[in-house]
Every structure is written in C-alpha cells, then in structure tokens.
Motif scaffolding. Sequence first.
Motif, PDB file in Angstrom:
ATOM      1  N   UNK A 157       0.823  -1.205   0.000  1.00  0.00           N
ATOM      2  CA  UNK A 157       0.000   0.000   0.000  1.00  0.00           C
ATOM      3  C   UNK A 157       0.865   1.266   0.000  1.00  0.00           C
ATOM      4  N   UNK A 158       2.044   1.216   0.592  1.00  0.00           N
ATOM      5  CA  UNK A 158       2.918   2.400   0.656  1.00  0.00           C
ATOM      6  C   UNK A 158       3.270   2.876  -0.745  1.00  0.00           C
ATOM      7  N   UNK A 159       3.738   1.977  -1.594  1.00  0.00           N
ATOM      8  CA  UNK A 159       4.082   2.380  -2.955  1.00  0.00           C
ATOM      9  C   UNK A 159       2.827   2.613  -3.799  1.00  0.00           C
ATOM     10  N   UNK A 160       1.720   1.995  -3.432  1.00  0.00           N
ATOM     11  CA  UNK A 160       0.474   2.180  -4.176  1.00  0.00           C
ATOM     12  C   UNK A 160      -0.108   3.572  -4.006  1.00  0.00           C
ATOM     13  N   UNK A 161       0.273   4.286  -2.968  1.00  0.00           N
ATOM     14  CA  UNK A 161      -0.271   5.616  -2.709  1.00  0.00           C
ATOM     15  C   UNK A 161       0.571   6.735  -3.302  1.00  0.00           C
ATOM     16  N   UNK A 162       1.447   6.417  -4.236  1.00  0.00           N
ATOM     17  CA  UNK A 162       2.226   7.471  -4.897  1.00  0.00           C
ATOM     18  C   UNK A 162       1.300   8.315  -5.768  1.00  0.00           C
ATOM     19  N   UNK A 163       1.606   9.580  -5.921  1.00  0.00           N
ATOM     20  CA  UNK A 163       0.793  10.475  -6.727  1.00  0.00           C
ATOM     21  C   UNK A 163       0.706   9.969  -8.163  1.00  0.00           C
ATOM     22  N   UNK A 164       1.814   9.469  -8.690  1.00  0.00           N
ATOM     23  CA  UNK A 164       1.828   8.947 -10.062  1.00  0.00           C
ATOM     24  C   UNK A 164       0.809   7.820 -10.227  1.00  0.00           C
ATOM     25  N   UNK A 165       0.790   6.920  -9.276  1.00  0.00           N
ATOM     26  CA  UNK A 165      -0.127   5.779  -9.372  1.00  0.00           C
ATOM     27  C   UNK A 165      -1.575   6.196  -9.126  1.00  0.00           C
ATOM     28  N   UNK A 166      -1.803   7.104  -8.189  1.00  0.00           N
ATOM     29  CA  UNK A 166      -3.165   7.527  -7.873  1.00  0.00           C
ATOM     30  C   UNK A 166      -3.807   8.342  -8.989  1.00  0.00           C
ATOM     31  N   UNK A 167      -3.002   9.008  -9.815  1.00  0.00           N
ATOM     32  CA  UNK A 167      -3.549   9.810 -10.911  1.00  0.00           C
ATOM     33  C   UNK A 167      -3.676   9.018 -12.213  1.00  0.00           C
ATOM     34  N   UNK A 168      -3.298   7.764 -12.189  1.00  0.00           N
ATOM     35  CA  UNK A 168      -3.460   6.878 -13.348  1.00  0.00           C
ATOM     36  C   UNK A 168      -4.678   5.991 -13.077  1.00  0.00           C
ATOM     37  N   UNK A 169      -5.792   6.276 -13.781  1.00  0.00           N
ATOM     38  CA  UNK A 169      -7.043   5.556 -13.515  1.00  0.00           C
ATOM     39  C   UNK A 169      -6.888   4.047 -13.552  1.00  0.00           C
ATOM     40  N   UNK A 170      -6.068   3.536 -14.453  1.00  0.00           N
ATOM     41  CA  UNK A 170      -5.935   2.085 -14.562  1.00  0.00           C
ATOM     42  C   UNK A 170      -5.259   1.474 -13.339  1.00  0.00           C
ATOM     43  N   UNK A 171      -4.407   2.259 -12.658  1.00  0.00           N
ATOM     44  CA  UNK A 171      -3.733   1.744 -11.461  1.00  0.00           C
ATOM     45  C   UNK A 171      -4.469   2.108 -10.179  1.00  0.00           C
ATOM     46  N   UNK A 172      -5.134   3.257 -10.180  1.00  0.00           N
ATOM     47  CA  UNK A 172      -5.803   3.738  -8.968  1.00  0.00           C
ATOM     48  C   UNK A 172      -6.960   2.825  -8.561  1.00  0.00           C
ATOM     49  N   UNK A 173      -7.507   2.078  -9.490  1.00  0.00           N
ATOM     50  CA  UNK A 173      -8.628   1.195  -9.177  1.00  0.00           C
ATOM     51  C   UNK A 173      -8.181  -0.109  -8.519  1.00  0.00           C
ATOM     52  N   UNK A 174      -6.901  -0.380  -8.552  1.00  0.00           N
ATOM     53  CA  UNK A 174      -6.399  -1.663  -8.083  1.00  0.00           C
ATOM     54  C   UNK A 174      -5.495  -1.490  -6.855  1.00  0.00           C
TER      55      UNK A 174
END
Length: 98
Positions: free
Chosen positions: A68-85
């Motif tokens: 979850x730590x790396x999943x909460x990066x701004x880059x990942x959260x602003x990419x719809x395909x990654x933010x859903x997972x």
Amino acid sequence: MLGARSGSHGTLDWLPERGTRVHVLDRRSGAVEVHVVQPPFFFFHVCNTFEADGAVCVDLCAFDDPEIVSSLSLERLTDDSQARDLPRSRVVRLSLPR
C-alpha cells in the motif's frame, strides 16, 4: 529525514519471517507489560482500543504487506488504470492478554 535509511519500502524494512511485534506499555512507567509476535501484517490506522476481560484489545486496518505504501504514490493515484487496483485492508482485532 534524520536517521532514515533506505529500506524495501522507503525507510521501512519488510521482514515477514520475523512476524509483527506488538508491545503493550504501562502508561505511567513506560515498562513493557506484554510482548507478543503476531503473523506478519502492515497497518496505518488504529480504529479503536479498549480493555476487556483482562486483555488489551486493538482494532486496526491491516494489510497483508506494505505494498500500500508504494500504491499511494501520486503517479499511481492519478493513473485511472492503477488507482482502481489498490490493496485492500481488513479490520482485525488483536486481543493481548495482560
């Protein structure tokens, strides 16, 4: 950050083979009253704590690992395909005998 080191997740080291160490401290003296090792988990938030039947109970939002730590990066959260997972947490209760 002073004293920070490079770990597997920023400044954190994930060592699941060592389990999750939980300590209960006496609020007045600071002495360790309880020390237990639980199966490995990662958490950010404590939901609730209370004492019941001679135990300290802690409800928290647990993850299987610190992904979850790396999943909460701004880059990942602003990419719809990654933010859903994003990794899902679950509420668990630790009951620590005193």
